[in-house]
Write a protein that holds these residues in place. Sequence first.
Motif, PDB file in Angstrom:
ATOM      1  N   ASN A  70       0.642  -1.152  -0.052  1.00  0.00           N
ATOM      2  CA  ASN A  70       0.058  -0.116  -0.019  1.00  0.00           C
ATOM      3  C   ASN A  70       0.938   1.231   0.081  1.00  0.00           C
ATOM      4  N   CYS A  71       1.678   1.249  -0.963  1.00  0.00           N
ATOM      5  CA  CYS A  71       2.819   2.335  -0.882  1.00  0.00           C
ATOM      6  C   CYS A  71       2.343   3.418  -1.981  1.00  0.00           C
ATOM      7  N   GLY A  99      -3.181  -0.944   5.523  1.00  0.00           N
ATOM      8  CA  GLY A  99      -1.961  -1.846   5.709  1.00  0.00           C
ATOM      9  C   GLY A  99      -2.363  -3.319   6.456  1.00  0.00           C
ATOM     10  N   HIS A 100      -1.272  -4.173   6.417  1.00  0.00           N
ATOM     11  CA  HIS A 100      -1.740  -5.214   7.490  1.00  0.00           C
ATOM     12  C   HIS A 100      -0.376  -5.742   7.924  1.00  0.00           C
ATOM     13  N   ALA A 106       7.798  -5.929   4.403  1.00  0.00           N
ATOM     14  CA  ALA A 106       8.616  -5.574   5.458  1.00  0.00           C
ATOM     15  C   ALA A 106       9.948  -6.416   5.349  1.00  0.00           C
ATOM     16  N   LYS A 107       9.937  -7.790   4.724  1.00  0.00           N
ATOM     17  CA  LYS A 107      10.983  -8.641   4.718  1.00  0.00           C
ATOM     18  C   LYS A 107      11.878  -8.365   3.213  1.00  0.00           C
ATOM     19  N   PRO A 144       4.859  -2.191   8.643  1.00  0.00           N
ATOM     20  CA  PRO A 144       3.800  -1.762   8.129  1.00  0.00           C
ATOM     21  C   PRO A 144       2.817  -0.692   8.645  1.00  0.00           C
ATOM     22  N   GLU A 145       3.077  -0.572  10.129  1.00  0.00           N
ATOM     23  CA  GLU A 145       2.294   0.492  10.717  1.00  0.00           C
ATOM     24  C   GLU A 145       2.642   1.852  10.344  1.00  0.00           C
ATOM     25  N   GLU A 146       4.020   1.971  10.304  1.00  0.00           N
ATOM     26  CA  GLU A 146       4.710   3.089  10.222  1.00  0.00           C
ATOM     27  C   GLU A 146       4.506   3.475   8.535  1.00  0.00           C
TER      28      GLU A 146
END
Length: 189
Positions: A70-71, A99-100, A106-107, A144-146
């Motif tokens: 979601n970028c 986001g989720h 993230a990886k 993801p939250e950031e």
Amino acid sequence: MAMLDDLLAANERFCQNQPVDYTSEDIKASKLPQKQLAILTCMDTRLVNFLEPALGIERGEAKVIKTAGNCVAGIFDGVVRSLLVCIYELGIKEILVIGHHECGMAKTTSASMTQAMLDRGVAPEAIHMIAKELKEWADEFQHPEENVEITVDQLRLNPLIPKDVPVHGLMFHPRSGKLDVVVNGYEHV
């Protein structure tokens, strides 16, 4: 049988059970989203047929834009262009950035993507052309939250998006369906 053949066979079976009247417009499933809502979310397969029902959204009620993590990549990238059509042509009044947890982005790193591209035969010169953007995109996404907060800010501060359009940020759990508010867009309108 190839994947495309499987999909076309499934589509044929599906269409046999769907009475369709092509002579009039489908008001219930109009291109104009009934809830006047756009959702920017991740392309993760676990969200398919799960995110919308968890939000109580049915066919024809919202525009859903999916992209890796979601970028938003720029002030006028494909996501922003889609949102501008949503706002100015389709009557969208609010945006949700969702986001989720357990997001694969993230990886992901620029090094892993570069190696995978090289392994698949992409020319090093082609990778060199996008190296800076790849690094900024893949290496900056760690939490993801950031990322939701960053994306909300990018959209909220984008001069092409009207200030009266609330941009909310949420986190979704891909196993339970639980939503948590990260950014309440009403506080910034």
